[in-house]
Design an enzyme around this catalytic site. Sequence first.
Site, mmCIF file in Angstrom:
data_model
loop_
_atom_site.group_PDB
_atom_site.id
_atom_site.type_symbol
_atom_site.label_atom_id
_atom_site.label_comp_id
_atom_site.label_asym_id
_atom_site.label_seq_id
_atom_site.Cartn_x
_atom_site.Cartn_y
_atom_site.Cartn_z
ATOM 1 N N HIS A 1 7.863 -2.398 2.204
ATOM 2 C CA HIS A 1 7.713 -0.934 2.244
ATOM 3 C C HIS A 1 9.054 -0.211 2.114
ATOM 4 O O HIS A 1 9.249 0.636 1.245
ATOM 5 C CB HIS A 1 7.076 -0.474 3.566
ATOM 6 C CG HIS A 1 5.712 -1.042 3.832
ATOM 7 N ND1 HIS A 1 4.812 -1.305 2.827
ATOM 8 C CD2 HIS A 1 5.091 -1.363 4.999
ATOM 9 C CE1 HIS A 1 3.696 -1.783 3.374
ATOM 10 N NE2 HIS A 1 3.841 -1.832 4.677
ATOM 11 N N HIS B 1 0.820 -1.225 0.000
ATOM 12 C CA HIS B 1 0.000 0.000 0.000
ATOM 13 C C HIS B 1 0.853 1.275 0.000
ATOM 14 O O HIS B 1 0.380 2.331 -0.376
ATOM 15 C CB HIS B 1 -1.018 -0.013 1.142
ATOM 16 C CG HIS B 1 -0.456 0.284 2.501
ATOM 17 N ND1 HIS B 1 0.235 -0.637 3.237
ATOM 18 C CD2 HIS B 1 -0.479 1.405 3.260
ATOM 19 C CE1 HIS B 1 0.602 -0.099 4.391
ATOM 20 N NE2 HIS B 1 0.188 1.151 4.431
HETATM 21 C C1 BG6 Z 1 1.672 -2.739 7.275
HETATM 22 C C2 BG6 Z 1 2.326 -3.451 8.401
HETATM 23 O O1 BG6 Z 1 2.064 -3.288 6.046
HETATM 24 O O2 BG6 Z 1 2.003 -1.346 7.314
HETATM 25 C C3 BG6 Z 1 1.921 -2.843 9.740
HETATM 26 O O3 BG6 Z 1 1.960 -4.838 8.381
HETATM 27 C C4 BG6 Z 1 2.174 -1.357 9.742
HETATM 28 O O4 BG6 Z 1 2.601 -3.477 10.801
HETATM 29 C C5 BG6 Z 1 1.588 -0.674 8.499
HETATM 30 O O5 BG6 Z 1 1.582 -0.809 10.908
HETATM 31 C C6 BG6 Z 1 2.039 0.776 8.407
HETATM 32 O O6 BG6 Z 1 1.365 1.428 7.380
HETATM 33 P P1 BG6 Z 1 1.075 3.004 7.428
HETATM 34 O O7 BG6 Z 1 0.404 3.315 6.145
HETATM 35 O O8 BG6 Z 1 0.214 3.256 8.642
HETATM 36 O O9 BG6 Z 1 2.422 3.677 7.593
#
Ligand code: BG6
Length: 348
Positions: A129, A67
Site C-alpha cells: 500500500h 486494493h
Molecule cells: C490490508 C491490511 O491490506 O489493508 C490490513 O492487511 C489493513 O491490516 C487494511 O487493515 C487497511 O485497508 P483500508 O482500506 O481499511 O485502509
Amino acid sequence: IPEHFITITENLDDAGIVTKHDERTSEKTWTRLVYEKPFGNDLTSSRKINRYLDQVFDEQQIYRIDHYLGKELVGNISLARFTNRIFEPLWNNEHIESVHITLSEKIGIEKRGAFYDKYGAIKDMIQSHMLQLLALTAMETPKKLTADNIRSAKAKVLKKVFVEKVSVGQYEGYRDEAKVDPTSKTETFVSAQLGIDNKRWRGVPFFLSTGKKLDKKESIIKITFKQVECLLSSCPSISNHLTIKIFPDEGLYLGLNTKIPGIANEVTPVNMDFCHNCLFGPNTPAAYETLLADMLKGDQSTFIRGDEVNASWKIVEEMIKKKGKLETYKPGSTGPKKQNNFYKKEQP
Ligand code: BG6
C-alpha cells in the site's frame, strides 16, 4: 495466502484450464490470474512466486491486487499530477520540502493474529500500500498514462528508494491477542524516513507512518512545499501544501496563505478544498468493484507488475534491517512517544 500461490497456479495448469497469452488467439480466448497481496513474505519468496507465475502465465494475464490502487483518490494521484499544468513544474526538490504518507488505523489486528504476527506493519502496510502511494507520487512522467508506462515508471522509482531511519512500536495488549506469540516482537506501528536517489527527489525526505490501534483512521499523502522568500515583516509561518486525502473526507486540499481582512500585510493560512464526496456523492464504486471491472476489461494500470513487487520487497528488507528498538504504545494514542520524534519534528 502467498504460501499457496504456487500450488494453486500449478493445479490450475495441471487441470488444463490455462491458456497462456498468445497474440494470435488472445482476442477469442483469455485466462486471467488474479491474486491479492501479500505477494510473498520476503524478496526470495516473491521472486520465486513471480518466476513460477511467469512460466504458466504471461505477465499480461497476471493481475496482482492491492486494493489501495482501486481507491478513487489513489487513482487521482497521477491524474491530478499529469492533467494539471500547475503541479508538475513544482514537483521536485527545488520546490518540495517533504512528503508525508500516513495510513493510521483505529482497529487492531481483529482476528488475524496468526497472519499478522508473522508479517507486522512493515510487510502488511508498507510493502504494497504505502510503497505504491510513494511510487505514484514520486514516479517520473510516464510517456502515456497507460498500464505498462505507469508500471515501468513506478518500478523505476522504487529501485531508487533508500531507507534512512525506521522506528517501530507495538500496542499494549497485542501479545494477549488470539494466535499471537506471548513474547512477540512484531511491530504494529512503524514510522520511517526514506529517500529517493534521483535528480528530482535528492534531499527530499519521504516520511511513512502507519499503525494499528491509533487515535484515528486516516489515509493521507501530504506534499509540503518550501517556504517562499519572505517579503513581509511578519512572515507566514506555514508553507503551501497539497494534501491528497484518501480517507476520510476524500479529496484534494491545497493550503495557501491569504490576506487577513482589514489588516495590511498580514496573512493567514487557508485551505482550498476539493471535497470528492461533496461533489460526486458517496456512491463512487468501492475499490474492489473498480479493480474487478478493470480486470475484466483487461486494463492492468491498477494492478502491480512483478518487478514492482520485487523492488518493494528489497526496500522492506532494508527497513527490517534498520528497525530501531521496539517501543510500546497505548491503544488510542498517536503511537510510541519516542518513535514519533524524528517524524513529528519535521512535520509542518
Ligand atoms: C490490508 C491490511 O491490506 O489493508 C490490513 O492487511 C489493513 O491490516 C487494511 O487493515 C487497511 O485497508 P483500508 O482500506 O481499511 O485502509
